[in-house]
Scaffold this active site. Structure first.
Site, mmCIF file in Angstrom:
data_model
loop_
_atom_site.group_PDB
_atom_site.id
_atom_site.type_symbol
_atom_site.label_atom_id
_atom_site.label_comp_id
_atom_site.label_asym_id
_atom_site.label_seq_id
_atom_site.Cartn_x
_atom_site.Cartn_y
_atom_site.Cartn_z
ATOM 1 N N LYS A 177 0.832 -1.207 0.000
ATOM 2 C CA LYS A 177 0.000 0.000 0.000
ATOM 3 C C LYS A 177 0.867 1.256 0.000
ATOM 4 O O LYS A 177 1.775 1.396 0.813
ATOM 5 C CB LYS A 177 -0.924 -0.013 1.222
ATOM 6 C CG LYS A 177 -1.854 -1.227 1.255
ATOM 7 C CD LYS A 177 -2.812 -1.203 2.410
ATOM 8 C CE LYS A 177 -2.135 -1.374 3.748
ATOM 9 N NZ LYS A 177 -3.094 -1.535 4.851
ATOM 10 N N THR A 210 -8.627 9.813 7.313
ATOM 11 C CA THR A 210 -8.234 8.509 6.777
ATOM 12 C C THR A 210 -8.239 7.435 7.858
ATOM 13 O O THR A 210 -7.613 6.387 7.705
ATOM 14 C CB THR A 210 -6.835 8.586 6.149
ATOM 15 O OG1 THR A 210 -5.894 9.065 7.137
ATOM 16 C CG2 THR A 210 -6.818 9.526 4.944
ATOM 17 N N GLY A 212 -9.017 4.301 9.747
ATOM 18 C CA GLY A 212 -9.584 3.013 9.387
ATOM 19 C C GLY A 212 -9.391 2.586 7.949
ATOM 20 O O GLY A 212 -10.033 1.627 7.497
ATOM 21 N N THR A 213 -8.492 3.240 7.216
ATOM 22 C CA THR A 213 -8.318 2.875 5.807
ATOM 23 C C THR A 213 -7.782 1.452 5.649
ATOM 24 O O THR A 213 -8.215 0.721 4.756
ATOM 25 C CB THR A 213 -7.364 3.855 5.098
ATOM 26 O OG1 THR A 213 -6.172 4.004 5.873
ATOM 27 C CG2 THR A 213 -8.019 5.212 4.919
ATOM 28 N N GLY A 214 -6.848 1.057 6.504
ATOM 29 C CA GLY A 214 -6.298 -0.297 6.400
ATOM 30 C C GLY A 214 -7.337 -1.364 6.677
ATOM 31 O O GLY A 214 -7.428 -2.372 5.957
ATOM 32 N N CYS A 215 -8.140 -1.157 7.716
ATOM 33 C CA CYS A 215 -9.230 -2.090 8.042
ATOM 34 C C CYS A 215 -10.196 -2.189 6.874
ATOM 35 O O CYS A 215 -10.586 -3.285 6.446
ATOM 36 C CB CYS A 215 -10.001 -1.611 9.277
ATOM 37 S SG CYS A 215 -9.002 -1.278 10.735
#
Length: 273
Positions: A177, A210, A212-215
Site C-alpha cells: 500500500k 483517513t 480506518g483505511t487499512g481495516c
C-alpha cells in the site's frame, strides 16, 4: 441468484465506528457481502487515539468462533487486530481446524495515531499465522518493515521490491500500500510469491480523514476475492477506498483523523450527499 459472500471479520472494536470491526462490517456490505464479526479486543478509541484496551478471555473468543462456524458456511475471513500471543495462536489454531477459502490478514501493529496495537512478543506468532493461513496480507509500510526486519521503504518501487521479498519468504501474496508515501499517487500493488505485481493506480486525496483505511481496504478485498480473481479484487477495493477517502470530509465525525465514507456510493444512489 448470485451468491452473496459470507465474510467474517476477526478484529478489535472502535466505538466511533471508523476502524476495527465496525469499519469492516461497513466495508463488507459496501463490497457486496454479508458481514459477521468476532471480537478479539474491546478498544476504547476515537478519531484522536487509543485510550484503553480490554482483551476478553480466550474461552470467550473460541465461543464466538464456534457460534459462527457451527452455524454458517464462511466464504472469507478478514483478520485485523489480534493484540497478543494468546489471541494470535487461538485464531491460528481455529483456522487450522476450520479452513476457509479466502483469508486476508491486515497485520494491525500500529494505529494511524501511532499507538501500538500488537505486543512485541506477538510479532513472530503473527508471522507464523500469515505463513500458515493467509491468502493475502495487507501491511502498511511501517508494518511491512516490521514483518521483514528491514527499513521502511521511501518510494513505491522500493515498497514493491520489499513486498516481493516478503511474498517469496512467506509464500503469500502481499498487497503493498502506497498511502504512507508522499507524492500525487497512493497506488497499491498486489505482489504474488512468484514475484508478479499487479498495480492498482490510485490518485492521492488531500485529507486528514483517513481513520480506518487499512481495516476498510482489507475487508473489502476479502469480500471481492470471493467474487473475482485477486487482481480484480485488489483493483475494485482500491478504487472504492479512493472514493471513500475522497468523500470522507462530508461526514464531519470527530475532531481528529476522521473516518472514510464507506457508503458514499449508496448515499449518492439514495439521493443524499
Amino acid at each position: 441468484m448470485a451468491r452473496i459472500p459470507r465474510v467474517l471479520s476477526i478484529a478489535g472494536t472502535d466505538p466511533t465506528g471508523g476502524a476495527g470491526i465496525q469499519a469492516d462490517l461497513k466495508s463488507i456490505a459496501a463490497a457486496g457481502g454479508y458481514g459477521m464479526c468476532v471480537t478479539t479486543a474491546l478498544v476504547a478509541q476515537n478519531t484522536q487515539g487509543v485510550r484503553e484496551i480490554h482483551t476478553p478471555p480466550q474461552s470467550f473468543l473460541r465461543a464466538q468462533l464456534d457460534a459462527v462456524f457451527d452455524d454458517v458456511e464462511v466464504d472469507a475471513v478478514k483478520i485485523g487486530m489480534l493484540g497478543d500471543v494468546e489471541t494470535t495462536r487461538t485464531v491460528a489454531d481455529y483456522l487450522a481446524a476450520h479452513p476457509v477459502p479466502v483469508v486476508v490478514v491486515d497485520p494491525v501493529m500500529v494505529a494511524t495515531s501511532g499507538d501500538r496495537l500488537l505486543s512485541a512478543d506477538a510479532e513472530e506468532a503473527l508471522r507464523q499465522l500469515v505463513r500458515d493461513h493467509a491468502t493475502v496480507v495487507t501491511p502498511n509500510l511501517p508494518e511491512l518493515a516490521v514483518l521483514t526486519g528491514q527499513p521502511e521503504p521511501e518510494s513505491f518501487e522500493a515498497a514493491v521490491a520489499l513486498g516481493r521479498t516478503y511474498a517469496n519468504d512467506a509464500g503469500v501474496s502481499v498487497l503493498v500500500k502506497g498511502g504512507h508515501l508522499k507524492g500525487d499517487r497512493a497506488s497499491n500493488a498486489l505482489v504474488t510469491p512468484g514475484g508478479e505485481a499487479h498495480v492498482a493506480e490510485v490518485p492521492r486525496v488531500e485529507t486528514n480523514n483517513t481513520h480506518g483505511t487499512g481495516c476498510s481496504l482489507s475487508a473489502a478485498l476479502a469480500t471481492r476475492m470471493v467474487l473475482s480473481d485477486a487482481n480484480a479484487a485488489a483493483t475494485w477495493a482500491s478504487d472504492w477506498l479512493h472514493e471513500a477517502i475522497a468523500h470522507a470530509d462530508e461526514l464531519n465525525v470527530g475532531r481528529g483523523n476522521g473516518p472514510v465514507h464507506h457508503f458514499h456510493r449508496l448515499y449518492r444512489l439514495a439521493g443524499g450527499v
